[in-house]
Design a protein around this motif. Structure first.
Motif, PDB file in Angstrom:
ATOM      1  N   THR A  31      53.846 -19.464 -10.320  1.00  0.00           N
ATOM      2  CA  THR A  31      53.775 -18.372  -9.373  1.00  0.00           C
ATOM      3  C   THR A  31      54.139 -18.687  -7.834  1.00  0.00           C
ATOM      4  OG1 THR A  31      51.509 -18.146  -9.220  1.00  0.00           O
ATOM      5  CG2 THR A  31      52.600 -16.585 -10.835  1.00  0.00           C
ATOM      6  N   TYR A  32      53.838 -19.943  -7.536  1.00  0.00           N
ATOM      7  CA  TYR A  32      53.976 -20.712  -6.314  1.00  0.00           C
ATOM      8  C   TYR A  32      55.470 -21.155  -5.759  1.00  0.00           C
ATOM      9  CZ  TYR A  32      49.020 -20.823  -6.908  1.00  0.00           C
ATOM     10  OH  TYR A  32      47.692 -20.567  -7.584  1.00  0.00           O
ATOM     11  N   SER A  33      55.741 -20.996  -4.541  1.00  0.00           N
ATOM     12  CA  SER A  33      56.766 -21.492  -4.003  1.00  0.00           C
ATOM     13  C   SER A  33      56.853 -23.189  -3.935  1.00  0.00           C
ATOM     14  CB  SER A  33      57.092 -20.874  -2.538  1.00  0.00           C
ATOM     15  OG  SER A  33      57.314 -19.421  -2.631  1.00  0.00           O
ATOM     16  N   MET A  34      58.120 -23.601  -4.186  1.00  0.00           N
ATOM     17  CA  MET A  34      58.044 -24.849  -4.298  1.00  0.00           C
ATOM     18  C   MET A  34      59.294 -25.412  -3.301  1.00  0.00           C
ATOM     19  SD  MET A  34      55.878 -26.320  -5.975  1.00  0.00           S
ATOM     20  CE  MET A  34      56.295 -27.863  -6.128  1.00  0.00           C
ATOM     21  N   GLY A  35      59.127 -26.500  -2.747  1.00  0.00           N
ATOM     22  CA  GLY A  35      60.050 -26.976  -1.895  1.00  0.00           C
ATOM     23  C   GLY A  35      60.379 -28.626  -2.049  1.00  0.00           C
ATOM     24  N   TRP A  36      61.547 -29.052  -1.856  1.00  0.00           N
ATOM     25  CA  TRP A  36      61.971 -30.459  -1.564  1.00  0.00           C
ATOM     26  C   TRP A  36      62.158 -30.889  -0.473  1.00  0.00           C
ATOM     27  CZ3 TRP A  36      61.407 -34.096  -5.233  1.00  0.00           C
ATOM     28  CH2 TRP A  36      61.113 -33.854  -6.628  1.00  0.00           C
ATOM     29  N   PHE A  37      61.519 -32.147   0.252  1.00  0.00           N
ATOM     30  CA  PHE A  37      62.046 -32.497   1.486  1.00  0.00           C
ATOM     31  C   PHE A  37      62.446 -33.877   1.473  1.00  0.00           C
ATOM     32  CE2 PHE A  37      60.619 -29.255   4.618  1.00  0.00           C
ATOM     33  CZ  PHE A  37      59.901 -28.365   3.672  1.00  0.00           C
ATOM     34  N   ARG A  38      63.163 -34.419   2.345  1.00  0.00           N
ATOM     35  CA  ARG A  38      63.482 -35.997   2.086  1.00  0.00           C
ATOM     36  C   ARG A  38      63.426 -36.651   3.681  1.00  0.00           C
ATOM     37  NH1 ARG A  38      69.913 -35.477   1.221  1.00  0.00           N
ATOM     38  NH2 ARG A  38      70.669 -34.966   3.359  1.00  0.00           N
ATOM     39  N   GLN A  39      63.204 -38.008   3.662  1.00  0.00           N
ATOM     40  CA  GLN A  39      63.156 -38.714   4.788  1.00  0.00           C
ATOM     41  C   GLN A  39      63.997 -39.901   4.804  1.00  0.00           C
ATOM     42  OE1 GLN A  39      59.023 -39.652   6.027  1.00  0.00           O
ATOM     43  NE2 GLN A  39      59.835 -39.878   8.148  1.00  0.00           N
ATOM     44  N   PRO A  40      65.299 -39.726   5.299  1.00  0.00           N
ATOM     45  CA  PRO A  40      65.865 -40.989   5.686  1.00  0.00           C
ATOM     46  C   PRO A  40      65.412 -42.065   6.197  1.00  0.00           C
ATOM     47  CG  PRO A  40      66.962 -38.807   5.982  1.00  0.00           C
ATOM     48  CD  PRO A  40      65.706 -38.679   6.053  1.00  0.00           C
ATOM     49  N   PRO A  41      65.986 -43.330   5.989  1.00  0.00           N
ATOM     50  CA  PRO A  41      65.318 -44.459   6.806  1.00  0.00           C
ATOM     51  C   PRO A  41      65.233 -44.176   8.283  1.00  0.00           C
ATOM     52  CG  PRO A  41      66.720 -45.062   4.865  1.00  0.00           C
ATOM     53  CD  PRO A  41      66.835 -43.698   4.925  1.00  0.00           C
ATOM     54  N   GLY A  42      64.340 -44.300   9.061  1.00  0.00           N
ATOM     55  CA  GLY A  42      64.258 -44.172  10.243  1.00  0.00           C
ATOM     56  C   GLY A  42      64.461 -42.847  11.046  1.00  0.00           C
ATOM     57  N   LYS A  43      64.241 -41.910  10.136  1.00  0.00           N
ATOM     58  CA  LYS A  43      64.668 -40.615  10.677  1.00  0.00           C
ATOM     59  C   LYS A  43      63.395 -39.733  10.251  1.00  0.00           C
ATOM     60  CE  LYS A  43      69.611 -40.645  10.413  1.00  0.00           C
ATOM     61  NZ  LYS A  43      71.077 -40.006   9.833  1.00  0.00           N
ATOM     62  N   GLU A  44      63.148 -38.420  10.737  1.00  0.00           N
ATOM     63  CA  GLU A  44      62.294 -37.282  10.467  1.00  0.00           C
ATOM     64  C   GLU A  44      62.625 -36.729   9.079  1.00  0.00           C
ATOM     65  OE1 GLU A  44      60.897 -36.274  15.063  1.00  0.00           O
ATOM     66  OE2 GLU A  44      61.807 -34.817  13.582  1.00  0.00           O
ATOM     67  N   ARG A  45      61.350 -36.154   8.420  1.00  0.00           N
ATOM     68  CA  ARG A  45      61.653 -35.613   7.420  1.00  0.00           C
ATOM     69  C   ARG A  45      62.362 -34.379   7.618  1.00  0.00           C
ATOM     70  NH1 ARG A  45      55.796 -34.160   4.967  1.00  0.00           N
ATOM     71  NH2 ARG A  45      56.132 -36.645   3.953  1.00  0.00           N
ATOM     72  N   GLU A  46      63.072 -34.030   6.486  1.00  0.00           N
ATOM     73  CA  GLU A  46      64.114 -32.952   6.624  1.00  0.00           C
ATOM     74  C   GLU A  46      64.104 -32.088   5.403  1.00  0.00           C
ATOM     75  OE1 GLU A  46      67.852 -35.037   7.322  1.00  0.00           O
ATOM     76  OE2 GLU A  46      68.559 -34.676   5.241  1.00  0.00           O
ATOM     77  N   PHE A  47      64.271 -30.635   5.430  1.00  0.00           N
ATOM     78  CA  PHE A  47      64.361 -29.912   4.421  1.00  0.00           C
ATOM     79  C   PHE A  47      65.493 -29.945   3.485  1.00  0.00           C
ATOM     80  CE2 PHE A  47      63.868 -25.931   2.148  1.00  0.00           C
ATOM     81  CZ  PHE A  47      64.989 -25.304   1.852  1.00  0.00           C
ATOM     82  N   VAL A  48      65.409 -29.966   2.099  1.00  0.00           N
ATOM     83  CA  VAL A  48      66.649 -30.020   1.188  1.00  0.00           C
ATOM     84  C   VAL A  48      66.407 -28.587   0.277  1.00  0.00           C
ATOM     85  CG1 VAL A  48      67.060 -31.084  -0.767  1.00  0.00           C
ATOM     86  CG2 VAL A  48      66.013 -32.425   0.829  1.00  0.00           C
ATOM     87  N   ALA A  49      65.404 -28.088  -0.055  1.00  0.00           N
ATOM     88  CA  ALA A  49      65.416 -26.802  -1.006  1.00  0.00           C
ATOM     89  C   ALA A  49      64.400 -26.310  -1.246  1.00  0.00           C
ATOM     90  CB  ALA A  49      66.221 -27.266  -2.246  1.00  0.00           C
ATOM     91  N   ALA A  50      64.368 -24.762  -1.464  1.00  0.00           N
ATOM     92  CA  ALA A  50      62.953 -24.207  -1.748  1.00  0.00           C
ATOM     93  C   ALA A  50      63.344 -23.073  -2.715  1.00  0.00           C
ATOM     94  CB  ALA A  50      62.415 -23.784  -0.367  1.00  0.00           C
ATOM     95  N   LEU A  51      62.426 -22.893  -3.525  1.00  0.00           N
ATOM     96  CA  LEU A  51      62.388 -22.058  -4.341  1.00  0.00           C
ATOM     97  C   LEU A  51      61.038 -21.060  -4.508  1.00  0.00           C
ATOM     98  CD1 LEU A  51      63.731 -20.671  -7.066  1.00  0.00           C
ATOM     99  CD2 LEU A  51      62.589 -22.431  -8.338  1.00  0.00           C
ATOM    100  N   SER A  52      61.271 -19.820  -4.624  1.00  0.00           N
ATOM    101  CA  SER A  52      59.996 -18.967  -4.418  1.00  0.00           C
ATOM    102  C   SER A  52      59.527 -18.759  -5.863  1.00  0.00           C
ATOM    103  CB  SER A  52      60.259 -17.496  -4.223  1.00  0.00           C
ATOM    104  OG  SER A  52      61.150 -16.931  -5.056  1.00  0.00           O
ATOM    105  N   GLY A  53      58.320 -18.328  -5.942  1.00  0.00           N
ATOM    106  CA  GLY A  53      57.228 -18.434  -6.959  1.00  0.00           C
ATOM    107  C   GLY A  53      57.925 -17.395  -8.222  1.00  0.00           C
ATOM    108  N   GLY A  54      58.507 -16.366  -7.803  1.00  0.00           N
ATOM    109  CA  GLY A  54      59.267 -15.445  -8.551  1.00  0.00           C
ATOM    110  C   GLY A  54      60.748 -15.730  -8.901  1.00  0.00           C
ATOM    111  N   GLY A  55      61.363 -16.730  -8.428  1.00  0.00           N
ATOM    112  CA  GLY A  55      62.634 -17.263  -8.260  1.00  0.00           C
ATOM    113  C   GLY A  55      63.920 -16.235  -7.688  1.00  0.00           C
ATOM    114  N   GLN A  56      63.425 -15.333  -6.851  1.00  0.00           N
ATOM    115  CA  GLN A  56      64.176 -14.368  -6.381  1.00  0.00           C
ATOM    116  C   GLN A  56      65.011 -15.201  -5.196  1.00  0.00           C
ATOM    117  OE1 GLN A  56      61.308 -13.782  -7.167  1.00  0.00           O
ATOM    118  NE2 GLN A  56      61.280 -11.765  -8.554  1.00  0.00           N
ATOM    119  N   GLN A  57      64.103 -16.062  -4.423  1.00  0.00           N
ATOM    120  CA  GLN A  57      64.397 -16.698  -3.463  1.00  0.00           C
ATOM    121  C   GLN A  57      65.029 -18.053  -3.412  1.00  0.00           C
ATOM    122  OE1 GLN A  57      60.780 -15.380  -1.479  1.00  0.00           O
ATOM    123  NE2 GLN A  57      61.923 -14.918   0.219  1.00  0.00           N
TER     124      GLN A  57
END
Length: 133
Positions: A31-57
């Motif tokens: 029921t919790y929202s989940m996200g994925w982030f990535r950090q390329p070499p020498g760069k800041e962390r960036e957003f990749v994808a996110a999914l809500s707990g119910g799956g609607q978002q």
């Protein structure tokens, strides 16, 4: 307390695919929202994808839209409720990074905030993805 463990990273040639997993222990997190982030070499962390707990978002960054797919473990399997997957296809060298999953205790993704690391309460250690040209 929630612990997140990523897996599935590795070395792949450009155009190849990898499937990352994020397994939660300590609490069922379907029921919790989940996200994925990535950090390329020498760069800041960036957003990749996110999914809500119910799956609607479900949201992707422009850099990965159409190539990456975020989904939860299949209902009725051992992965139900405690695993999310990031299927990465047509990988490019610029996808090389440390990939981390994160959990937000809110069921719904917060508009205007879900792409910020500060929106998430728990983080995994990360898994390395390297794409060779």
């Amino acid at each position: 307390q929630v612990e997140l463990t990523e897996g599935g990273g590795g070395l792949v040639q450009a155009g190849g695919s990898l499937r990352l997993s994020c397994v939660a222990s300590g609490r069922i997190f379907s029921t919790y929202s989940m996200g994925w982030f990535r950090q390329p070499p020498g760069k800041e962390r960036e957003f990749v994808a996110a999914l809500s707990g119910g799956g609607q978002q479900l949201y992707y960054s422009d850099a990965v839209k159409g190539r990456f797919t975020l989904f939860r473990g299949t209902l009725g399997t051992k992965n139900e409720g405690n695993t999310v997957f990031l299927q990465m296809d047509n990988l490019k060298p610029e996808d090389t990074a440390i990939y981390s999953c994160a959990l937000d205790l809110f069921t719904n993704l917060r508009e205007g905030h879900y792409y910020e690391p500060s929106a998430y309460d728990y983080w995994g250690q990360g898994t390395q993805v390297t794409v060779s040209s």
